[in-house]
Design a protein around this motif. Structure first.
Motif: not given
Ligand SMILES: Nc1ncnc2c1ncn2[C@@H]1O[C@H](COP(=O)(O)OP(=O)(O)O)[C@@H](O)[C@H]1O
Ligand SMILES: [Mg+2]
Lengths: 310, 251
Positions: A51, A54-58, A76, A79, A84, A86
């Motif tokens: 994640k 994927l920048r779903l989590v910083i 952007s 990405l 992905a 998940l």
């Protein structure tokens, strides 16, 4: 060529009353066209790592470069190179048909026109769902749903594809199908990064393996190296005589096959092997045959994680 | 082009959802109309004949506005709650387009599908209330501006939903909160700040004498624009916040 680089990744989840250090400084890279596999038990930090990429989590620390692009600076742009599948069983819209799903997820990535049209047909064929195109996604079997999720991830034709536990909860046949697909993808030059605790999957498809536990790297190496390292230490001994060998039960796995008495042992070093052979001599036990054997990957993994925990 | 594709995607999704839930939509629509019918019957029976015509008209307009706002304000939050619980929301966050533009586009598609429905509801409600069903075009334009404002509020609430997840109770309350806002009598600065309320007065003027002032239009444009812009900013803020907290899909 390097497709993905993760440097000193750290992520601590903070909620009301507790802090969880999920990832404690992980670094690795994945080359173009390889299947890079993150292996680890539950809670090791696999999903958090994926994640973060994927920048779903910083993450609070660490750098992630996607084809050289710093994802924290040019999110952007970075990405555009990633797609992905998940964790979990729902990366798809159950109330839409297979075809509608592909169109919808293609469109919301900004794809369209002839490119999307052609890609949809290509990926449908790739995951063998062309015949199911007008069925509701919710009506498909679990394995087909996962294949649809993979098809959606392949739509944008990104150079890097991430999959979090792609075979979790699937039957053997579906798992094998997905294994084959992943191999084909890397043959096409795609970088496949997958997380799993499915040892068969790693054994069959991975080029390099990162084993993590408790948010830390235990080992990161080529799969063949990992297997070789352990192969040298496992031996199969076939006895010639009839008697005496029973006392060696404590050294390993003792069994009979086709009337032959066999002992399988795992040893720390070659010296130990010589010691063992000396002991056979002392007891006047004759050996018919000795060979180094492959341990299965599951055993390697269990051993590595266990020695890390000690 | 990229953004047009995103819009096509959200249109496709809204359409396929509408198609599959059309029975649901029709039933709730029929129930709402029936409720309205009984309100009118009740007023006719017990109301004061001197002010009857005017109050029925006010109720009809209020009802139409309420119906138009419920969806615009809460739909996106329901969608997001659903996406969070089934693990779809990550795909919007992984898209290079980003969640804010995708969900803004979702609002726009919703708008396009809801307008015809809204016009039908309006005609039926006006018929029941005994108002001419030949609705003046500017009435529609004002209603659309009002809905755009509603979508702005919808984005703010959706942002809060992204962060706090279980907002169902609040969403249900909001449906009735809207009635309060529509009926309130605000003074001073609040007259301009409180959403929707000012639009109702303008709509009534249109039905009564088909007239609007330049001030009315200025107020409506500024008010709608402010709400939609703030809505986008608030949603974007919460989208970034949940990324930082690692709580995009946690539900
Ligand atoms: N959003 C979150 N908030 C708090 N703790 C979390 C969150 N997500 C994961 N964790 C914790 O972080 C650790 C690593 O989780 P995860 O990355 O999901 O591991 P894996 O995918 O290897 O099973 C676990 O202890 C998990 O409970
Ligand atoms: Mg996981």
């Amino acid at each position: 060529m390097e497709a993905l680089r993760v440097e000193n990744l750290k992520k601590t989840y903070v909620s009301k009353n507790k802090k969880v250090e999920a990832v404690k400084g992980i670094s690795f890279f994945a080359n173009k066209g390889e299947v890079f596999s993150i292996l680890g038990p539950n809670g090791a930090g696999k999903t958090t790592t994926i994640k973060s990429i994927l920048r779903l989590v910083i993450p609070e620390e660490g750098k992630i470069y996607v084809k050289g692009i710093d994802i924290s600076k040019h999110t952007s742009e970075a990405l555009k190179n990633l797609s992905a599948v998940l964790e979990g069983n729902r990366n798809i819209h159950w109330k839409m048909t297979v075809f509608e799903n592909l169109k919808y997820f293609g469109y919301i990535r900004g794809l369209g026109g002839k490119f999307l049209k052609e890609r949809i047909e290509e990926v449908l064929e790739f995951v063998e769902l062309t015949e199911k195109r007008n069925e509701l996604a919710g009506k498909l079997s679990r394995g087909m749903q996962q294949r649809l999720a993979i098809a959606i991830a392949l739509l944008p034709d990104t150079p890097i594809v991430l999959l979090d536990e792609p075979t979790l909860g699937l039957d053997v046949e579906s798992s094998i199908k997905i294994r084959e697909m992943l191999t084909k993808l890397s043959e096409k030059g795609k970088t496949v990064l997958l997380s799993t605790h499915d040892m068969h999957l790693v054994e069959k498809v991975a080029d390099r393996v990162l084993i993590i536990n408790n948010g830390k790297i235990i080992v990161c190496d080529k799969k063949t190296n990992l297997i070789n390292a352990f192969k040298k230490k496992a031996y199969k001994i076939v006895f010639a005589g009839e008697n005496g060998y029973i006392n060696f039960r404590k050294y390993g796995k003792l069994y009979e096959e086709n009337g032959e008495k066999i002992l399988e042992v795992q040893l720390e070093s070659i010296d130990q092997l010589y010691e063992l052979i000396d002991k056979f001599k002392e007891n006047q036990i004759e050996i018919k045959h000795l060979e180094s054997i492959m341990v299965n990957f599951e055993e390697i993994f269990v051993n590595i994680v266990r020695s890390d925990e000690q | 082009m990229r953004y047009l594709n995103v819009f096509k995607g959200t249109l496709l999704r809204t359409f396929s959802e509408l198609k599959r839930y059309y029975l649901n939509t029709l039933t709730s629509f029929a129930i709402m109309t029936m409720i309205f019918y009984f309100i009118i019957v009740g007023i006719n029976k017990f109301g004061n004949p001197a002010v009857l015509g005017e109050s029925i008209q006010a109720i009809a307009i209020g009802y139409v506005v309420w119906m138009a706002l419920i969806g615009t304000v809460t739909d996106l939050s329901w969608t997001i709650i659903n996406e969070m619980s089934i693990g779809l929301i990550e795909q919007s966050f992984i898209s290079p387009i980003g969640p804010t533009l995708i969900y803004l586009s979702y609002q726009l598609s919703n708008f396009i599908f809801v307008i015809p429905l809204e016009i039908i509801i309006m005609m039926i409600v006006f018929k029941i209330a005994g108002i001419s069903i030949l609705i003046p075009p500017i009435f529609l334009i004002v209603l659309m501006l009002l809905m755009i404002q509603g979508y702005g509020i919808g984005l703010m609430i959706a942002g809060v939903t992204l962060r706090f997840k279980r907002t169902q109770a609040i969403l249900n309350l909001i449906q009735f909160g809207i009635i309060g806002v529509l009926m309130g009598n605000y003074k001073g600065i609040w007259k301009y700040v409180v959403p929707a309320n000012g639009f109702v007065r303008i709509l009534r003027n249109i039905i009564n004498n088909n007239r609007t002032t330049l001030n009315d239009w200025l107020y409506m444009f500024v008010s709608s624009a402010m709400y939609i812009i703030i809505g986008i900013l608030v949603f974007d803020f919460f989208a970034k916040l949940v990324r930082k907290r690692g709580e995009i899909a946690q539900y």
